[in-house]
Design a protein around this motif. Structure first.
Motif, PDB file in Angstrom:
ATOM      1  N   SER A  44       0.833  -1.205   0.000  1.00 34.72           N
ATOM      2  CA  SER A  44       0.000   0.000   0.000  1.00 34.72           C
ATOM      3  C   SER A  44       0.866   1.253   0.000  1.00 34.72           C
ATOM      4  O   SER A  44       0.550   2.240  -0.669  1.00 34.72           O
ATOM      5  CB  SER A  44      -0.962   0.002   1.187  1.00 34.72           C
ATOM      6  N   ALA A  45       1.990   1.208   0.735  1.00 29.54           N
ATOM      7  CA  ALA A  45       2.916   2.340   0.716  1.00 29.54           C
ATOM      8  C   ALA A  45       3.557   2.473  -0.658  1.00 29.54           C
ATOM      9  O   ALA A  45       3.692   3.580  -1.197  1.00 29.54           O
ATOM     10  CB  ALA A  45       3.991   2.166   1.784  1.00 29.54           C
ATOM     11  N   GLN A  46       3.952   1.350  -1.247  1.00 34.05           N
ATOM     12  CA  GLN A  46       4.544   1.371  -2.588  1.00 34.05           C
ATOM     13  C   GLN A  46       3.582   1.996  -3.597  1.00 34.05           C
ATOM     14  O   GLN A  46       3.966   2.861  -4.398  1.00 34.05           O
ATOM     15  CB  GLN A  46       4.917  -0.041  -3.017  1.00 34.05           C
ATOM     16  N   LYS A  47       2.323   1.587  -3.561  1.00 35.72           N
ATOM     17  CA  LYS A  47       1.337   2.088  -4.525  1.00 35.72           C
ATOM     18  C   LYS A  47       1.078   3.574  -4.335  1.00 35.72           C
ATOM     19  O   LYS A  47       0.913   4.313  -5.310  1.00 35.72           O
ATOM     20  CB  LYS A  47       0.042   1.293  -4.398  1.00 35.72           C
ATOM     21  N   GLY A  48       1.047   4.025  -3.081  1.00 35.95           N
ATOM     22  CA  GLY A  48       0.864   5.453  -2.828  1.00 35.95           C
ATOM     23  C   GLY A  48       2.001   6.275  -3.405  1.00 35.95           C
ATOM     24  O   GLY A  48       1.783   7.334  -4.006  1.00 35.95           O
ATOM     25  N   LEU A  49       3.226   5.799  -3.242  1.00 35.30           N
ATOM     26  CA  LEU A  49       4.400   6.496  -3.787  1.00 35.30           C
ATOM     27  C   LEU A  49       4.382   6.506  -5.306  1.00 35.30           C
ATOM     28  O   LEU A  49       4.725   7.516  -5.937  1.00 35.30           O
ATOM     29  CB  LEU A  49       5.673   5.844  -3.265  1.00 35.30           C
ATOM     30  N   GLU A  50       3.988   5.397  -5.902  1.00 34.96           N
ATOM     31  CA  GLU A  50       3.895   5.345  -7.363  1.00 34.96           C
ATOM     32  C   GLU A  50       2.870   6.354  -7.872  1.00 34.96           C
ATOM     33  O   GLU A  50       3.078   7.001  -8.903  1.00 34.96           O
ATOM     34  CB  GLU A  50       3.509   3.937  -7.813  1.00 34.96           C
ATOM     35  N   LYS A  51       1.776   6.488  -7.141  1.00 38.03           N
ATOM     36  CA  LYS A  51       0.698   7.385  -7.565  1.00 38.03           C
ATOM     37  C   LYS A  51       1.158   8.837  -7.630  1.00 38.03           C
ATOM     38  O   LYS A  51       0.647   9.615  -8.443  1.00 38.03           O
ATOM     39  CB  LYS A  51      -0.490   7.248  -6.606  1.00 38.03           C
ATOM     40  N   VAL A  52       2.134   9.209  -6.791  1.00 42.05           N
ATOM     41  CA  VAL A  52       2.589  10.605  -6.773  1.00 42.05           C
ATOM     42  C   VAL A  52       3.908  10.799  -7.520  1.00 42.05           C
ATOM     43  O   VAL A  52       4.551  11.831  -7.378  1.00 42.05           O
ATOM     44  CB  VAL A  52       2.708  11.138  -5.322  1.00 42.05           C
ATOM     45  N   GLY A  53       4.317   9.803  -8.299  1.00 40.76           N
ATOM     46  CA  GLY A  53       5.421  10.044  -9.230  1.00 40.76           C
ATOM     47  C   GLY A  53       6.734   9.357  -8.943  1.00 40.76           C
ATOM     48  O   GLY A  53       7.727   9.628  -9.627  1.00 40.76           O
ATOM     49  N   ALA A  54       6.772   8.444  -7.972  1.00 39.64           N
ATOM     50  CA  ALA A  54       8.021   7.733  -7.684  1.00 39.64           C
ATOM     51  C   ALA A  54       8.093   6.429  -8.472  1.00 39.64           C
ATOM     52  O   ALA A  54       7.073   5.813  -8.795  1.00 39.64           O
ATOM     53  CB  ALA A  54       8.122   7.417  -6.196  1.00 39.64           C
ATOM     54  N   ASP A  55       9.308   6.016  -8.765  1.00 38.03           N
ATOM     55  CA  ASP A  55       9.562   4.652  -9.211  1.00 38.03           C
ATOM     56  C   ASP A  55       9.807   3.858  -7.934  1.00 38.03           C
ATOM     57  O   ASP A  55      10.942   3.695  -7.492  1.00 38.03           O
ATOM     58  CB  ASP A  55      10.785   4.620 -10.137  1.00 38.03           C
ATOM     59  N   ALA A  56       8.726   3.431  -7.298  1.00 40.31           N
ATOM     60  CA  ALA A  56       8.798   2.813  -5.975  1.00 40.31           C
ATOM     61  C   ALA A  56       8.944   1.302  -6.123  1.00 40.31           C
ATOM     62  O   ALA A  56       8.150   0.656  -6.796  1.00 40.31           O
ATOM     63  CB  ALA A  56       7.559   3.144  -5.162  1.00 40.31           C
ATOM     64  N   ARG A  57       9.948   0.733  -5.468  1.00 44.31           N
ATOM     65  CA  ARG A  57      10.217  -0.704  -5.527  1.00 44.31           C
ATOM     66  C   ARG A  57      10.173  -1.296  -4.128  1.00 44.31           C
ATOM     67  O   ARG A  57      10.851  -0.808  -3.223  1.00 44.31           O
ATOM     68  CB  ARG A  57      11.605  -0.963  -6.123  1.00 44.31           C
ATOM     69  N   LEU A  58       9.377  -2.336  -3.967  1.00 48.18           N
ATOM     70  CA  LEU A  58       9.355  -3.096  -2.719  1.00 48.18           C
ATOM     71  C   LEU A  58      10.507  -4.082  -2.789  1.00 48.18           C
ATOM     72  O   LEU A  58      10.500  -5.008  -3.613  1.00 48.18           O
ATOM     73  CB  LEU A  58       8.011  -3.807  -2.586  1.00 48.18           C
ATOM     74  N   THR A  59      11.533  -3.904  -1.953  1.00 46.71           N
ATOM     75  CA  THR A  59      12.775  -4.639  -2.168  1.00 46.71           C
ATOM     76  C   THR A  59      13.576  -4.836  -0.892  1.00 46.71           C
ATOM     77  O   THR A  59      13.492  -4.033   0.036  1.00 46.71           O
ATOM     78  CB  THR A  59      13.655  -3.905  -3.203  1.00 46.71           C
ATOM     79  N   ALA A  60      14.345  -5.929  -0.885  1.00 50.51           N
ATOM     80  CA  ALA A  60      15.380  -6.141   0.120  1.00 50.51           C
ATOM     81  C   ALA A  60      16.735  -6.287  -0.556  1.00 50.51           C
ATOM     82  O   ALA A  60      17.718  -6.657   0.105  1.00 50.51           O
ATOM     83  CB  ALA A  60      15.067  -7.395   0.938  1.00 50.51           C
TER      84      ALA A  60
END
Length: 217
Positions: A21-37
Motif C-alpha cells: 500500500s505504501a509502494q502504490k501510494g508512492l507510485e501514484k505521486v510520481g516515484a519509481d517505488a520498488r518493494l525490495t530487500a
C-alpha cells in the motif's frame, strides 16, 4: 520535451504487513517505488521508506531476519545528517526509536531517542479514526498540506520522544506524537497512503525531496 525522471524509492521489504500500500501510494505521486530487500537496488535508491503494520516486536524481528536492520538504521542516520531522504510510517516510525512497551524485550533501531508507550488508558485502543494534526513546524514534505490536516490513524502506542523531534501532534486523550523529523528523516504515526489527498500530498512532498540534491556538508 521528455517527461521528468521518476526518482527511485526503495520500500524496505521485510515480509510483514501491507507494504504494497505504501509502494502504490508512492507510485501514484510520481516515484519509481520498488518493494525490495536487494542491497544493490537499495544502494541506488534516491530515498528509503520503512512502513509497518502490526506488533512492534514482530516487525523488528522480521526486519532483522531480512537483514535490513543496519540498512534502516544507517538510512536514518544519513537522512538526519541531510543525506538521502528517509520516511517511516506507523510502526515503521516506532521502530526508529529505542523500543516499545508493547514488546519490552525487543530493542528498536535506536536511531532516534525515545520509546513507544501505550496510549492513555481513558481512550479506546486502538485509535482507529481520522484526526487532525497540530503543527509545531512545517518541514519540507509537509509544506503543501492543509491546516487543519485530516489524516488516518490505526495504533495503540505513541512515541514519547524529545520535543525537538516532534513535527506535529494529534489530540487523543492528550497530545500524541503524530509526526517527527530530523534533517531529511521524517516519520508519521498516521498512514499517508490511507489519508486521501492530504496523505498523497505528504508522499508527493517526500518524492520531491528524493528528487532534490542532498544537503550534506
Amino acid at each position: 520535451m521528455s517527461a521528468p525522471e521518476r526518482p527511485l524509492v526503495a520500500v524496505l521489504d521485510y515480509g510483514i504487513g501491507n507494504l504494497r500500500s505504501a509502494q502504490k501510494g508512492l507510485e501514484k505521486v510520481g516515484a519509481d517505488a520498488r518493494l525490495t530487500a536487494d542491497a544493490g537496488l537499495i544502494a541506488d535508491a534516491a530515498g528509503l521508506v520503512l512502513p509497518g503494520v502490526g506488533a512492534f516486536g514482530r516487525c523488528m524481528e522480521a526486519l532483522r531476519a531480512a537483514g535490513l536492520e543496519d540498512v534502516a538504521a544507517g538510512g536514518v542516520a544519513d537522512a538526519a545528517d541531510g543525506g538521502r531522504p528517509f520516511l517511516g510510517v506507523c510502526v515503521g516510525m516506532q521502530m526508529l526509536f529505542e523500543g516499545s512497551d508493547e514488546t519490552p524485550g525487543v530493542p528498536g533501531l535506536a536511531a532516534l531517542p525515545g520509546r513507544a508507550r501505550l496510549l492513555p488508558a481513558e481512550v479506546k485502543h486502538p485509535q482507529m479514526q481520522w484526526n487532525t494534526l497540530d503543527w509545531r513546524r512545517r518541514p519540507g514534505p509537509t509544506t503543501a498540506l492543509p491546516d487543519p490536516a485530516w489524516v488516518y490513524f490505526v495504533h495503540s502506542y505513541g512515541v514519547d520522544c524529545p520535543n525537538d523531534l516532534v513535527t506535529a501532534t494529534c489530540d487523543y486523550g492528550g497530545p500524541v506524537t503524530a509526526m517527527v523529523d530530523r534533517g531529511r528523516c521524517w516519520a508519521t504515526q498516521f498512514h499517508p497512503e490511507k489519508s486521501s489527498a492530504t496523505g498523497l500530498a505528504l508522499l508527493a512532498g517526500f518524492v520531491a525531496e528524493c528528487a532534490a540534491p542532498a544537503t550534506v556538508a
